[in-house]
Design an enzyme around this catalytic site. Structure first.
Site, PDB file in Angstrom:
ATOM      1  N   SER A  95       3.282  -2.054   2.050  1.00 33.13           N
ATOM      2  CA  SER A  95       1.896  -2.485   2.262  1.00 33.13           C
ATOM      3  C   SER A  95       1.937  -4.002   2.388  1.00 33.13           C
ATOM      4  CB  SER A  95       1.058  -2.098   1.044  1.00 33.13           C
ATOM      5  OG  SER A  95      -0.210  -2.719   1.087  1.00 33.13           O
ATOM      6  N   TYR A 125      -0.072  -1.010  -8.093  1.00 33.73           N
ATOM      7  CA  TYR A 125       0.125  -0.800  -6.647  1.00 33.73           C
ATOM      8  C   TYR A 125       0.969  -1.937  -6.073  1.00 33.73           C
ATOM      9  CZ  TYR A 125      -0.904   0.356  -1.759  1.00 33.73           C
ATOM     10  OH  TYR A 125      -0.792   0.700  -0.424  1.00 33.73           O
TER      11      TYR A 125
HETATM   12  N1  LIG Z   1      -4.593   2.859   4.803  1.00 37.72           N
HETATM   13  C1  LIG Z   1      -4.264   1.627   4.517  1.00 37.72           C
HETATM   14  O1  LIG Z   1      -5.070   0.691   4.735  1.00 37.72           O
HETATM   15  C2  LIG Z   1      -2.910   1.299   3.931  1.00 37.72           C
HETATM   16  C3  LIG Z   1      -2.573  -0.046   3.792  1.00 37.72           C
HETATM   17  C4  LIG Z   1      -1.337  -0.371   3.267  1.00 37.72           C
HETATM   18  C5  LIG Z   1      -0.443   0.625   2.909  1.00 37.72           C
HETATM   19  N2  LIG Z   1      -0.795   1.922   3.035  1.00 37.72           N
HETATM   20  C6  LIG Z   1       0.207   2.937   2.642  1.00 37.72           C
HETATM   21  O2  LIG Z   1       0.360   3.861   3.687  1.00 37.72           O
HETATM   22  C7  LIG Z   1       0.802   5.105   3.151  1.00 37.72           C
HETATM   23  C8  LIG Z   1      -0.083   6.215   3.703  1.00 37.72           C
HETATM   24  O3  LIG Z   1      -1.407   5.996   3.244  1.00 37.72           O
HETATM   25  P1  LIG Z   1      -2.676   6.404   4.107  1.00 37.72           P
HETATM   26  O4  LIG Z   1      -3.607   5.270   4.085  1.00 37.72           O
HETATM   27  O5  LIG Z   1      -2.267   7.008   5.375  1.00 37.72           O
HETATM   28  O6  LIG Z   1      -3.327   7.486   3.124  1.00 37.72           O
HETATM   29  P2  LIG Z   1      -3.676   9.013   3.333  1.00 37.72           P
HETATM   30  O7  LIG Z   1      -4.280   9.444   2.054  1.00 37.72           O
HETATM   31  O8  LIG Z   1      -4.430   9.233   4.583  1.00 37.72           O
HETATM   32  O9  LIG Z   1      -2.240   9.681   3.521  1.00 37.72           O
HETATM   33  C9  LIG Z   1      -1.332   9.820   2.462  1.00 37.72           C
HETATM   34  C10 LIG Z   1      -0.750  11.209   2.520  1.00 37.72           C
HETATM   35  O10 LIG Z   1       0.238  11.296   1.491  1.00 37.72           O
HETATM   36  C11 LIG Z   1       0.081  12.510   0.829  1.00 37.72           C
HETATM   37  N3  LIG Z   1       0.578  12.376  -0.541  1.00 37.72           N
HETATM   38  C12 LIG Z   1       0.016  11.693  -1.561  1.00 37.72           C
HETATM   39  N4  LIG Z   1       0.749  11.859  -2.681  1.00 37.72           N
HETATM   40  C13 LIG Z   1       1.786  12.639  -2.353  1.00 37.72           C
HETATM   41  C14 LIG Z   1       2.876  13.165  -3.077  1.00 37.72           C
HETATM   42  N5  LIG Z   1       3.031  12.936  -4.391  1.00 37.72           N
HETATM   43  N6  LIG Z   1       3.786  13.918  -2.424  1.00 37.72           N
HETATM   44  C15 LIG Z   1       3.628  14.163  -1.104  1.00 37.72           C
HETATM   45  N7  LIG Z   1       2.612  13.733  -0.364  1.00 37.72           N
HETATM   46  C16 LIG Z   1       1.692  12.963  -0.981  1.00 37.72           C
HETATM   47  C17 LIG Z   1      -1.420  12.801   0.873  1.00 37.72           C
HETATM   48  O11 LIG Z   1      -1.716  14.174   0.712  1.00 37.72           O
HETATM   49  C18 LIG Z   1      -1.799  12.280   2.244  1.00 37.72           C
HETATM   50  O12 LIG Z   1      -1.760  13.290   3.230  1.00 37.72           O
HETATM   51  C19 LIG Z   1       0.762   4.965   1.644  1.00 37.72           C
HETATM   52  O13 LIG Z   1       2.065   4.680   1.174  1.00 37.72           O
HETATM   53  C20 LIG Z   1      -0.153   3.769   1.429  1.00 37.72           C
HETATM   54  O14 LIG Z   1       0.112   3.097   0.213  1.00 37.72           O
HETATM   55  C21 LIG Z   1      -2.014   2.289   3.532  1.00 37.72           C
END
Ligand SMILES: NC(=O)c1ccc[n+]([C@@H]2O[C@H](COP(=O)([O-])OP(=O)(O)OC[C@H]3O[C@@H](n4cnc5c(N)ncnc54)[C@H](O)[C@@H]3O)[C@@H](O)[C@H]2O)c1
Length: 282
Positions: free
Chosen positions: A143, A155
């Site tokens: 992130s 986080y």
């Molecule tokens: N959306 C943002 O703005 C953003 C910014 C920076 C980093 N991220 C990172 O991107 C990654 C994806 O996040 P996102 O925003 O797409 O969220 P999201 O919730 O849309 O997708 C995350 C997916 O991971 C799955 N998941 C969660 N815990 C799990 C586990 N223990 N085992 C297996 N699957 C699991 C969830 O069911 C979900 O489908 C994460 O690592 C998050 O920290 C997101």
């Protein structure tokens, strides 16, 4: 990895958001994808959507906070596709309390889901990628909070860990024919806050309910607002494909983060300047 056509990828957290964006972009580049996620219903839907577009994909329910489940998913990937070339350690979640309100169970959960899952993914899939000698690539989703501490301590700390792990392994795995990139998204349009709450409530019984499902705080509400106008996950997926092809070390999604990153570097430089002044007596 210049040529992706016909290769195989394993993507965690692939049922929604950035993981689904990465899986979609990989299939558009001709990659076969094993999607993995903790949410079985959403995973079925994601696999069906990609199959409907003629992609060669499959799904496996996996809780990445349990090492044995990642091993089982790796075995299933080899059984289904024969080989694996690309690993995307993407599953992760926001959350955990701030100073004064955090709880050991939340720290444990975030360390496992965000950091140890990445460690275990590399430990389990690395040898499988090396085994076929065709090379491969690992993309770890951190992130912007892995570069600038800006959300909650747990986080930020786990995402800094993912950046450190990726930077440490990049030169070491290059010698073994495996590229390593770390994805540092800024705000991306996903349902991450709602998903994280639901998953914590269902799968992290040690976290007191009042903590796993609190009212969203000011920072979280602001994030939800920002997400409405943010970059789409599939665009992030396209950047990831470019990064794999061209072996980028860091993948940023929001160029407007540059001044905040520079500000952190300036703070570090000031520390170095003070050390110089201290040791030279200047
Ligand atoms: N959306 C943002 O703005 C953003 C910014 C920076 C980093 N991220 C990172 O991107 C990654 C994806 O996040 P996102 O925003 O797409 O969220 P999201 O919730 O849309 O997708 C995350 C997916 O991971 C799955 N998941 C969660 N815990 C799990 C586990 N223990 N085992 C297996 N699957 C699991 C969830 O069911 C979900 O489908 C994460 O690592 C998050 O920290 C997101």
């Amino acid at each position: 990895m210049k040529s992706l056509d016909g290769k195989t990828a394993f993507v965690t957290g692939a049922a929604s958001g950035i993981g689904f964006g990465i899986a979609t972009a990989l299939t558009q580049a001709g990659v076969k994808v094993m999607l993995s996620d903790i949410d079985a219903d959403r995973l079925d839907e994601a696999v069906a959507t990609l199959k409907a577009a003629d992609a060669d994909v499959d799904g496996i329910v996996t809780n990445v906070s349990v090492k044995a489940e990642i091993k089982r998913a790796a075995d299933a990937t080899i059984a289904r596709f024969g080989k694996v070339h690309i690993l995307c350690n993407n599953a992760g979640m926001t959350g955990a309390g701030d100073y004064g309100t955090w709880h050991d169970a939340e720290w444990d959960w975030l360390i496992k889901v965000n950091l140890m899952s990445t460690v275990w993914g590399i430990e389990i899939f690395g040898p499988l990628i090396e085994a076929h000698g065709e090379g491969g690539h690992i993309v770890n989703t951190a992130s912007l909070a892995g570069i600038i501490a800006s959300t909650t301590p747990a986080y930020d700390a786990t995402k800094f860990g993912v950046v450190a792990l990726s930077e440490d392994l990049r030169p070491k795995l290059a010698e073994r024919g495996i590229g390593v990139s770390v994805l540092c998204p800024g705000v991306v349009r996903t349902q991450s806050l709602a998903n994280a709450r639901a998953i914590m409530a269902k799968h992290a019984p040690d976290i007191p309910k009042a903590l796993s499902n609190p009212e969203p705080n000011e920072r979280e509400l602001a994030m939800v607002e920002l997400m409405k106008a943010a970059i789409e996950p599939v665009s992030v997926g396209e950047m990831v494909v470019d990064a794999i092809r061209n072996d980028w070390s860091h993948i940023f999604t929001n160029a407007n983060a540059a001044p905040r990153i520079e500000a952190r570097f300036d703070m570090i430089r000031q520390g170095l300047d003070r050390a110089k002044a201290w040791t030279t007596g200047a």
